[in-house]
Design an enzyme around this catalytic site. Structure first.
Site, PDB file in Angstrom:
ATOM      1  N   CYS A 101       3.499  -5.827  16.020  1.00  0.00           N
ATOM      2  CA  CYS A 101       2.802  -4.855  16.876  1.00  0.00           C
ATOM      3  C   CYS A 101       1.315  -5.227  16.948  1.00  0.00           C
ATOM      4  CB  CYS A 101       2.958  -3.433  16.346  1.00  0.00           C
ATOM      5  SG  CYS A 101       4.661  -2.880  16.304  1.00  0.00           S
ATOM      6  N   CYS A 132       4.977  -7.600   7.411  1.00  0.00           N
ATOM      7  CA  CYS A 132       5.931  -7.147   8.427  1.00  0.00           C
ATOM      8  C   CYS A 132       6.075  -8.266   9.448  1.00  0.00           C
ATOM      9  CB  CYS A 132       5.379  -5.892   9.103  1.00  0.00           C
ATOM     10  SG  CYS A 132       6.481  -5.169  10.342  1.00  0.00           S
ATOM     11  N   CYS A 157       3.265   8.314   1.474  1.00  0.00           N
ATOM     12  CA  CYS A 157       3.691   7.348   2.488  1.00  0.00           C
ATOM     13  C   CYS A 157       3.899   6.028   1.761  1.00  0.00           C
ATOM     14  CB  CYS A 157       2.589   7.242   3.538  1.00  0.00           C
ATOM     15  SG  CYS A 157       2.908   5.984   4.770  1.00  0.00           S
ATOM     16  N   CYS A 170      -1.524  -3.232  14.874  1.00  0.00           N
ATOM     17  CA  CYS A 170      -1.243  -2.923  13.464  1.00  0.00           C
ATOM     18  C   CYS A 170      -1.752  -4.017  12.528  1.00  0.00           C
ATOM     19  CB  CYS A 170       0.263  -2.743  13.297  1.00  0.00           C
ATOM     20  SG  CYS A 170       0.750  -2.380  11.608  1.00  0.00           S
ATOM     21  N   CYS A 193      -3.610   1.508   7.503  1.00  0.00           N
ATOM     22  CA  CYS A 193      -2.554   0.919   6.704  1.00  0.00           C
ATOM     23  C   CYS A 193      -2.490  -0.592   6.902  1.00  0.00           C
ATOM     24  CB  CYS A 193      -1.230   1.561   7.127  1.00  0.00           C
ATOM     25  SG  CYS A 193       0.114   0.890   6.230  1.00  0.00           S
ATOM     26  N   GLU A 209       0.823  -1.205   0.000  1.00  0.00           N
ATOM     27  CA  GLU A 209       0.000   0.000   0.000  1.00  0.00           C
ATOM     28  C   GLU A 209       0.858   1.256   0.000  1.00  0.00           C
ATOM     29  OE1 GLU A 209      -2.752  -0.094   3.276  1.00  0.00           O
ATOM     30  OE2 GLU A 209      -3.328  -2.145   2.788  1.00  0.00           O
TER      31      GLU A 209
HETATM   32  N1  SAH Z   1       7.509  -0.128  11.100  1.00  0.00           N
HETATM   33  C1  SAH Z   1       7.607   1.292  11.164  1.00  0.00           C
HETATM   34  C2  SAH Z   1       6.813   2.049  10.123  1.00  0.00           C
HETATM   35  C3  SAH Z   1       5.444   1.565   9.763  1.00  0.00           C
HETATM   36  S1  SAH Z   1       4.053   1.962  10.725  1.00  0.00           S
HETATM   37  C4  SAH Z   1       7.270   1.775  12.546  1.00  0.00           C
HETATM   38  O1  SAH Z   1       6.874   0.969  13.379  1.00  0.00           O
HETATM   39  O2  SAH Z   1       7.441   2.950  12.822  1.00  0.00           O
HETATM   40  C5  SAH Z   1       3.868   3.689  10.775  1.00  0.00           C
HETATM   41  C6  SAH Z   1       3.267   4.169  12.092  1.00  0.00           C
HETATM   42  O3  SAH Z   1       1.878   3.790  12.213  1.00  0.00           O
HETATM   43  C7  SAH Z   1       3.954   3.568  13.298  1.00  0.00           C
HETATM   44  O4  SAH Z   1       4.095   4.532  14.302  1.00  0.00           O
HETATM   45  C8  SAH Z   1       2.965   2.511  13.731  1.00  0.00           C
HETATM   46  O5  SAH Z   1       3.157   2.117  15.052  1.00  0.00           O
HETATM   47  C9  SAH Z   1       1.664   3.209  13.472  1.00  0.00           C
HETATM   48  N2  SAH Z   1       0.493   2.346  13.435  1.00  0.00           N
HETATM   49  C10 SAH Z   1       0.400   1.056  13.085  1.00  0.00           C
HETATM   50  N3  SAH Z   1      -0.864   0.621  13.197  1.00  0.00           N
HETATM   51  C11 SAH Z   1      -1.587   1.673  13.607  1.00  0.00           C
HETATM   52  C12 SAH Z   1      -2.969   1.869  13.904  1.00  0.00           C
HETATM   53  N4  SAH Z   1      -3.830   0.876  13.799  1.00  0.00           N
HETATM   54  N5  SAH Z   1      -3.366   3.086  14.297  1.00  0.00           N
HETATM   55  C13 SAH Z   1      -2.480   4.109  14.397  1.00  0.00           C
HETATM   56  N6  SAH Z   1      -1.178   3.999  14.138  1.00  0.00           N
HETATM   57  C14 SAH Z   1      -0.740   2.783  13.755  1.00  0.00           C
END
Ligand code: SAH
Length: 358
Positions: free
Chosen positions: A134, A130, A123, A137, A351, A110
């Site tokens: 997390c 991944c 972005c 996510c 995302c 994406e």
């Molecule tokens: N792996 C990297 C970049 C990708 S995610 C990182 O962890 O920074 C980009 C941002 O979106 C990160 O801060 C991540 O924690 C956040 N993110 C992921 N899922 C999310 C969600 N459901 N709501 C809000 N932020 C989210």
């Protein structure tokens, strides 16, 4: 994991011209019996987002033909689905076809185009899927399919520019994937897009976001001090961070904060901490106070992100009043803080969700 796909994509890496820098193109062209100076011309054409070798009008036909005979191709992704928001945000599911252009194979990621007062931004994803895990996510729910190459990341920017017809002057590597789990190719992407003979994007207009891989942060401070760095923190201490981010077990909270602080001292640049505010998990006044105590007095900035609720994940977005209170506590303690503006609300899909729906 489908290893057939991984090995196929490895095979195609050195056939995708977008992966090549000028020196590498020069070697390639020399091997085809042509003059090295053509490399700069070809690199310039590729950065315009052309789709076929035949668009390189000042390149001799014989050279175009021998590149095609070698199986070299321009690996721009194909837009599998597009969502456009009222505010101008465009979210796209891109598919990278392999050299054989078979539409049933390839990898999906994406990318999101956004309009801000200061210019247009994209972005991009650095990996398909991944493996960081997390808990809030969507991108990590099916694990890692594969890492993207630098040329594929460049392809996301070029294809989005073609699609929207708009210039793109900021790139954030905050889509799917963990950039420092794919350091070499992210570094390649930055060098490719920064090259003045090509896209010529200023390093200060690039931001990389990491979940906190300390070796990556240290290396980045050495190699790319002008590129902006963001760290996904999402908690004010080790105990809470571990609950939502498994990566915290390897890279502990205090060590991460020390590495971030060392980064600011070494580069003189501010660091951004992303903090997704989750209802009943990390949104209390106490959390805000604790966070402030860790970030006070140095070049740290906090970006509060309203959580995007993800299907199949238990977490809920914090109430706006709690987000506001969180911000006020940080401000009172003298920590720089902003609340991220949410764009593309009407096209929902946090995302990683578009790909999963596919
Ligand atoms: N792996 C990297 C970049 C990708 S995610 C990182 O962890 O920074 C980009 C941002 O979106 C990160 O801060 C991540 O924690 C956040 N993110 C992921 N899922 C999310 C969600 N459901 N709501 C809000 N932020 C989210």
């Amino acid at each position: 994991m489908d290893t057939r796909q991984v090995s196929q994509s490895k095979e195609s890496d050195n056939k995708n011209l977008l992966n090549y820098n000028i020196d590498e193109l020069a070697c390639l062209i020399e091997a085809l019996g042509e003059k090295r100076f053509r490399a700069k011309q070809i690199f310039g054409w590729l950065s315009k987002g052309i789709n076929s070798l035949d668009e390189m009008r000042n390149i001799p036909k014989a050279l175009r033909q021998s590149m095609a005979d070698e199986g070299l191709y321009i690996g721009l992704p194909f837009a599998e689905s597009i969502q456009t928001s009222k505010d101008g945000t465009v979210k796209c599911l891109f598919r990278f076809l392999l050299a054989d252009k078979d539409p049933d194979t390839g990898t999906e990621v994406e990318s999101v185009f956004m309009k801000y007062e200061y210019g247009n931004s994209i972005c991009i994803s650095s990996q398909a899927g991944c493996r960081m895990g997390c808990k809030f996510c969507a991108s990590t729910m099916d694990g890692l399919e594969r890492s993207l190459t630098g040329g594929e990341m460049l392809g996301e920017v070029l294809a989005m520019r073609n699609l929207t017809g708009e210039e793109i002057n900021h790139v954030v590597i905050m889509g799917m994937g963990e950039p420092f789990d794919n350091y070499e190719e992210v570094a390649r992407f930055i060098r490719l897009i920064h090259d003045p003979a090509g896209y010529d994007l200023s390093l200060r207009n690039i931001t990389v976001s990491t979940c906190g891989i300390i070796e990556g942060i240290e290396r980045f401070a050495e190699e790319f001090p002008q590129v902006n760095l963001a760290i996904s923190l999402h908690a004010p201490n080790q105990e809470l961070r571990e609950k939502t981010m498994p990566v915290a077990r390897k890279y502990r909270f205090d060590e991460l904060i020390n590495a971030a602080r060392a980064y600011t001292e070494k580069t003189g640049r501010r660091i951004t901490f992303e903090y997704a505010v989750i209802d009943g998990v990390n949104d209390s006044k106490e959390c805000a106070r604790e966070l402030a105590s860790k970030l006070k007095g140095w070049l740290a900035h906090v970006n509060l992100i309203p959580l995007n609720e993800v299907d199949g994940r238990e977490y809920k977005k914090a109430q706006h009043s709690n987000v506001k209170r969180f911000k006020e506590v940080l401000e009172k303690e003298g920590v720089a803080v902003t609340i991220r503006r949410t764009l593309g609300n009407d096209i929902d899909a946090a995302c990683g969700q578009l790909r999963r729906r596919g």
